[in-house]
Design a protein around this motif. Structure first.
Motif, PDB file in Angstrom:
ATOM      1  N   ASP A 374       9.204   0.560  -6.095  1.00  0.00           N
ATOM      2  CA  ASP A 374       8.131  -0.188  -6.772  1.00  0.00           C
ATOM      3  C   ASP A 374       6.825  -0.080  -6.003  1.00  0.00           C
ATOM      4  OD1 ASP A 374       9.899  -0.923  -8.718  1.00  0.00           O
ATOM      5  OD2 ASP A 374      10.160  -2.989  -8.030  1.00  0.00           O
ATOM      6  N   ASN A 375       6.906  -0.220  -4.685  1.00  0.00           N
ATOM      7  CA  ASN A 375       5.691  -0.182  -3.861  1.00  0.00           C
ATOM      8  C   ASN A 375       5.026   1.190  -3.883  1.00  0.00           C
ATOM      9  OD1 ASN A 375       5.863  -2.875  -3.058  1.00  0.00           O
ATOM     10  ND2 ASN A 375       7.110  -2.397  -1.266  1.00  0.00           N
ATOM     11  N   ILE A 376       5.824   2.247  -3.824  1.00  0.00           N
ATOM     12  CA  ILE A 376       5.265   3.597  -3.818  1.00  0.00           C
ATOM     13  C   ILE A 376       4.598   3.915  -5.152  1.00  0.00           C
ATOM     14  CG2 ILE A 376       5.859   6.050  -3.746  1.00  0.00           C
ATOM     15  CD1 ILE A 376       5.823   4.706  -1.011  1.00  0.00           C
ATOM     16  N   ILE A 377       5.228   3.524  -6.255  1.00  0.00           N
ATOM     17  CA  ILE A 377       4.627   3.762  -7.571  1.00  0.00           C
ATOM     18  C   ILE A 377       3.351   2.948  -7.724  1.00  0.00           C
ATOM     19  CG2 ILE A 377       4.955   3.456 -10.070  1.00  0.00           C
ATOM     20  CD1 ILE A 377       7.936   4.057  -9.603  1.00  0.00           C
ATOM     21  N   ARG A 378       3.384   1.702  -7.264  1.00  0.00           N
ATOM     22  CA  ARG A 378       2.183   0.864  -7.363  1.00  0.00           C
ATOM     23  C   ARG A 378       1.052   1.426  -6.500  1.00  0.00           C
ATOM     24  NH1 ARG A 378       0.772  -3.481  -4.459  1.00  0.00           N
ATOM     25  NH2 ARG A 378       2.868  -3.651  -3.576  1.00  0.00           N
ATOM     26  N   GLU A 379       1.406   2.014  -5.368  1.00  0.00           N
ATOM     27  CA  GLU A 379       0.385   2.650  -4.523  1.00  0.00           C
ATOM     28  C   GLU A 379      -0.365   3.727  -5.295  1.00  0.00           C
ATOM     29  OE1 GLU A 379       0.726   6.358  -1.691  1.00  0.00           O
ATOM     30  OE2 GLU A 379       1.790   4.636  -0.828  1.00  0.00           O
ATOM     31  N   LYS A 380       0.371   4.559  -6.047  1.00  0.00           N
ATOM     32  CA  LYS A 380      -0.275   5.628  -6.813  1.00  0.00           C
ATOM     33  C   LYS A 380      -1.105   5.069  -7.962  1.00  0.00           C
ATOM     34  CE  LYS A 380       1.977   8.315  -4.118  1.00  0.00           C
ATOM     35  NZ  LYS A 380       1.308   8.891  -2.943  1.00  0.00           N
ATOM     36  N   ILE A 381      -0.620   3.997  -8.575  1.00  0.00           N
ATOM     37  CA  ILE A 381      -1.395   3.367  -9.653  1.00  0.00           C
ATOM     38  C   ILE A 381      -2.709   2.816  -9.103  1.00  0.00           C
ATOM     39  CG2 ILE A 381      -1.400   1.509 -11.368  1.00  0.00           C
ATOM     40  CD1 ILE A 381       1.625   1.784 -11.543  1.00  0.00           C
ATOM     41  N   LEU A 382      -2.636   2.190  -7.934  1.00  0.00           N
ATOM     42  CA  LEU A 382      -3.854   1.688  -7.294  1.00  0.00           C
ATOM     43  C   LEU A 382      -4.819   2.819  -6.974  1.00  0.00           C
ATOM     44  CD1 LEU A 382      -2.310  -0.905  -4.821  1.00  0.00           C
ATOM     45  CD2 LEU A 382      -3.981  -1.443  -6.581  1.00  0.00           C
ATOM     46  N   GLU A 383      -4.269   3.969  -6.606  1.00  0.00           N
ATOM     47  CA  GLU A 383      -5.098   5.082  -6.163  1.00  0.00           C
ATOM     48  C   GLU A 383      -5.872   5.728  -7.317  1.00  0.00           C
ATOM     49  OE1 GLU A 383      -6.610   7.105  -2.999  1.00  0.00           O
ATOM     50  OE2 GLU A 383      -5.073   5.555  -2.897  1.00  0.00           O
ATOM     51  N   TYR A 384      -5.264   5.789  -8.504  1.00  0.00           N
ATOM     52  CA  TYR A 384      -5.841   6.594  -9.572  1.00  0.00           C
ATOM     53  C   TYR A 384      -6.418   5.806 -10.740  1.00  0.00           C
ATOM     54  CZ  TYR A 384      -3.673  10.510  -7.189  1.00  0.00           C
ATOM     55  OH  TYR A 384      -3.321  11.441  -6.247  1.00  0.00           O
ATOM     56  N   LEU A 385      -6.348   4.482 -10.691  1.00  0.00           N
ATOM     57  CA  LEU A 385      -6.871   3.688 -11.800  1.00  0.00           C
ATOM     58  C   LEU A 385      -7.997   2.773 -11.335  1.00  0.00           C
ATOM     59  CD1 LEU A 385      -3.660   2.692 -13.779  1.00  0.00           C
ATOM     60  CD2 LEU A 385      -5.288   4.499 -14.286  1.00  0.00           C
ATOM     61  N   PRO A 386      -8.887   2.376 -12.241  1.00  0.00           N
ATOM     62  CA  PRO A 386      -9.976   1.447 -11.881  1.00  0.00           C
ATOM     63  C   PRO A 386      -9.429   0.147 -11.330  1.00  0.00           C
ATOM     64  CG  PRO A 386     -10.369   2.419 -14.039  1.00  0.00           C
ATOM     65  CD  PRO A 386      -8.985   2.824 -13.639  1.00  0.00           C
ATOM     66  N   LEU A 387     -10.288  -0.579 -10.616  1.00  0.00           N
ATOM     67  CA  LEU A 387      -9.867  -1.733  -9.836  1.00  0.00           C
ATOM     68  C   LEU A 387      -9.122  -2.780 -10.657  1.00  0.00           C
ATOM     69  CD1 LEU A 387      -9.926  -3.136  -7.076  1.00  0.00           C
ATOM     70  CD2 LEU A 387     -12.103  -4.166  -7.727  1.00  0.00           C
ATOM     71  N   GLU A 388      -9.600  -3.080 -11.876  1.00  0.00           N
ATOM     72  CA  GLU A 388      -9.019  -4.205 -12.608  1.00  0.00           C
ATOM     73  C   GLU A 388      -7.686  -3.870 -13.262  1.00  0.00           C
ATOM     74  OE1 GLU A 388     -11.349  -1.845 -15.606  1.00  0.00           O
ATOM     75  OE2 GLU A 388     -11.634  -2.505 -13.539  1.00  0.00           O
ATOM     76  N   THR A 394       2.934  -4.559 -14.730  1.00  0.00           N
ATOM     77  CA  THR A 394       4.260  -5.078 -14.400  1.00  0.00           C
ATOM     78  C   THR A 394       5.259  -3.931 -14.416  1.00  0.00           C
ATOM     79  OG1 THR A 394       3.728  -7.229 -15.398  1.00  0.00           O
ATOM     80  CG2 THR A 394       6.060  -6.726 -15.035  1.00  0.00           C
ATOM     81  N   GLN A 395       6.042  -3.797 -13.357  1.00  0.00           N
ATOM     82  CA  GLN A 395       6.993  -2.693 -13.236  1.00  0.00           C
ATOM     83  C   GLN A 395       8.406  -3.184 -13.544  1.00  0.00           C
ATOM     84  OE1 GLN A 395       4.734  -1.851  -9.266  1.00  0.00           O
ATOM     85  NE2 GLN A 395       6.175  -0.161  -9.540  1.00  0.00           N
ATOM     86  N   VAL A 396       9.091  -2.474 -14.451  1.00  0.00           N
ATOM     87  CA  VAL A 396      10.462  -2.816 -14.835  1.00  0.00           C
ATOM     88  C   VAL A 396      11.327  -1.562 -14.699  1.00  0.00           C
ATOM     89  CG1 VAL A 396      11.970  -3.696 -16.652  1.00  0.00           C
ATOM     90  CG2 VAL A 396       9.614  -4.548 -16.474  1.00  0.00           C
ATOM     91  N   THR A 397      12.282  -1.594 -13.781  1.00  0.00           N
ATOM     92  CA  THR A 397      13.181  -0.452 -13.595  1.00  0.00           C
ATOM     93  C   THR A 397      14.303  -0.516 -14.625  1.00  0.00           C
ATOM     94  OG1 THR A 397      12.707  -0.373 -11.219  1.00  0.00           O
ATOM     95  CG2 THR A 397      14.706   0.724 -11.976  1.00  0.00           C
ATOM     96  N   GLU A 398      14.364   0.507 -15.474  1.00  0.00           N
ATOM     97  CA  GLU A 398      15.355   0.535 -16.549  1.00  0.00           C
ATOM     98  C   GLU A 398      16.610   1.322 -16.169  1.00  0.00           C
ATOM     99  OE1 GLU A 398      13.489   2.009 -20.057  1.00  0.00           O
ATOM    100  OE2 GLU A 398      12.290   0.198 -20.393  1.00  0.00           O
ATOM    101  N   LEU A 399      16.438   2.292 -15.268  1.00  0.00           N
ATOM    102  CA  LEU A 399      17.592   3.117 -14.893  1.00  0.00           C
ATOM    103  C   LEU A 399      17.482   3.508 -13.426  1.00  0.00           C
ATOM    104  CD1 LEU A 399      20.160   4.639 -15.870  1.00  0.00           C
ATOM    105  CD2 LEU A 399      18.671   6.612 -16.335  1.00  0.00           C
TER     106      LEU A 399
END
Length: 462
Positions: A374-388, A394-399
């Protein structure tokens, strides 16, 4: 790569003195700089960058760190299991504190030798405390990676979890040593410690603290470090006065005049009845200049009140302070490139005290594999998307299962509050989400040491 960096910093510091040699011979200037290095102890940054010999040989630190288990149950068993104690174990618990985005998680990852904590240029990437474990021979270092110290006002503004206010303080309670990280590339904040950091240090004055100047590779003028050290330590390191006075004189040669003075702080006399906290405060007051004596006196009353178990009045004595006069050592490094990180790591290993290990030698972090993912994926989302955008995902692991060829198959659903956020997260022709999945998958492969098949889906919250 560390050697060229050390040489560059040494040349910068020597040039700072030689360039202002109006009345100060260059050889004497170098000797004074070397005295500064020895004041902070062998093996520290000041001694290392000037090429001074260490008191102890540096052993190899190249033991390959263990991977993290891909199974939540297996990882939990290892974390909670009985450690494999050596005959004479040693341990050191290290809290890393500092302002948001100072590089705490980057430094933690470099010390561990494997990336297990999220890293981003955006502030508040680390949202909760986590443990990293370094096991070297008979010594175990436990790194307490914490969120950046922030105020209740900022936490409310950014809608941060309540734990982000309490976790750094909880880590300090269990630490044997605290590393205070300062980003020297940020010219807006580098000249003083934040009020939140000073509060933490004054609340726990009995815990040894070390100043770590990070991102020194981004400084073009290395002699700036001398002034920063003087301000952030209030001119005192390990109980010794380290006074760096600098003034610019514009003359025909346009050279800056730099004056350095290194003196031993006078030993306390007839102070057996005073508390250690009071003694340290008095040393700082004796070694400081007239310009900051008022600040030291104000902080003295605050520290004495805390030693007596009373709560100071909103830390009023700290508001006018810039530094902390009780650091026992100073290190300068570039955590992102790993420059001088081994020097700090060796120092930490030597600070360890006899005591039982808390984790098995095969444990690298206390986090579960799902938390790491979750943290690694969120890191990439923070890196490539605007601040807001990222803070509303919300991250939901399905498999989460092992594939037919032994690969780890992960399917995660990213839920966003608005359709516009979904379009930004997917990107044109799926470019953004594909890049996030590819880079996150590569990081996870390096953490778990197995093939990763990561699939990300995006939907709008109903």
């Amino acid at each position: 790569m560390a050697a060229p960096m050390a040489a560059a910093v040494a040349r910068g510091l020597r040039w700072a003195v030689r360039a202002a040699s109006a009345g100060l011979p260059s050889r004497r200037a170098v000797v004074l700089l070397e005295s500064c290095a020895r004041c902070s102890g062998s093996g520290s940054a000041l001694s290392h960058i000037l090429g001074l010999p260490s008191e102890r040989p540096t052993p190899a630190l190249g033991r390959h760190p263990p991977p993290v288990a891909t199974s939540r149950e297996k990882q939990a068993r290892m974390v909670r299991g009985r450690p494999d104690q050596p005959p004479e174990p040693k341990v050191l618990r290290i809290a890393i504190i500092g302002a948001p985005n100072a590089g705490k998680s980057t430094l933690s990852n470099q010390l561990l030798g494997r990336k297990v904590f999220p890293v981003s240029k955006k502030v508040h990437t680390t949202r909760c405390k986590a443990h990293g474990v370094i096991t070297h021979e008979d010594t175990q270092l436990i790194i307490l990676d914490t969120p950046g110290l922030t105020s209740p006002m900022k936490a409310k503004r950014h809608k941060l979890e309540a734990a982000m206010l309490t976790d750094p303080w909880d880590s300090m309670k269990h630490a044997d040593l605290v590393l205070v990280l300062v980003d020297v590339s940020d010219h807006w904040t580098r000249n003083s410690l934040s009020l939140e950091v000073l509060k933490c240090l004054s609340q726990f004055p009995q815990i040894p603290s070390v100043l770590v100047l990070n991102k020194v590779d981004l400084l073009k003028k290395k002699f700036i470090l001398l002034g920063l050290i003087n301000e952030l330590t209030e001119g005192i390191v390990n109980g010794k006065e380290l006074k760096v006075g600098s003034e610019l004189e514009y003359n025909s040669s346009s050279r800056a005049k730099t004056v350095l003075k290194v003196t031993q702080a006078p030993p306390p006399e007839n102070r057996a009845q005073e508390s250690p906290c009071q003694l340290e405060t008095d040393k700082a007051q004796e070694g400081s200049s007239l310009d900051n004596s008022r600040d030291v006196k104000a902080s003295e009353s605050s520290l004495v009140i805390e030693a007596q178990g009373q709560k100071p009045d909103k830390y009023g004595g700290l508001k006018n302070r810039k530094g902390w006069p009780h650091f026992q050592d100073i290190f300068m490094l570039a955590a992102l490139n790993g420059e001088e990180v081994d020097t700090l790591k060796q120092y930490l290993l030597m600070q360890a005290k006899p005591g039982p290990w808390e984790f098995h030698s095969r444990v690298l972090t206390s986090q579960s594999p799902h938390e790491i993912c979750d943290n690694i994926i969120r890191e990439k989302i923070l890196e490539y998307l605007p601040l807001e955008v990222p803070y509303g995902v919300t991250q939901v692991t399905e498999l989460w299962e092992e594939g037919p060829s032994g690969e780890l198959v992960i399917v995660q659903n990213l839920v966003v509050p608005r359709k516009s956020h979904k379009l930004m997260l997917i990107g044109r022709r799926g470019a953004v989400i594909s890049r996030i999945a590819q880079e996150a998958g590569q990081d996870l492969m390096n953490i778990f040491l197995c093939d990763i098949h990561l699939k990300l889906k995006v939907e709008v919250k109903s």
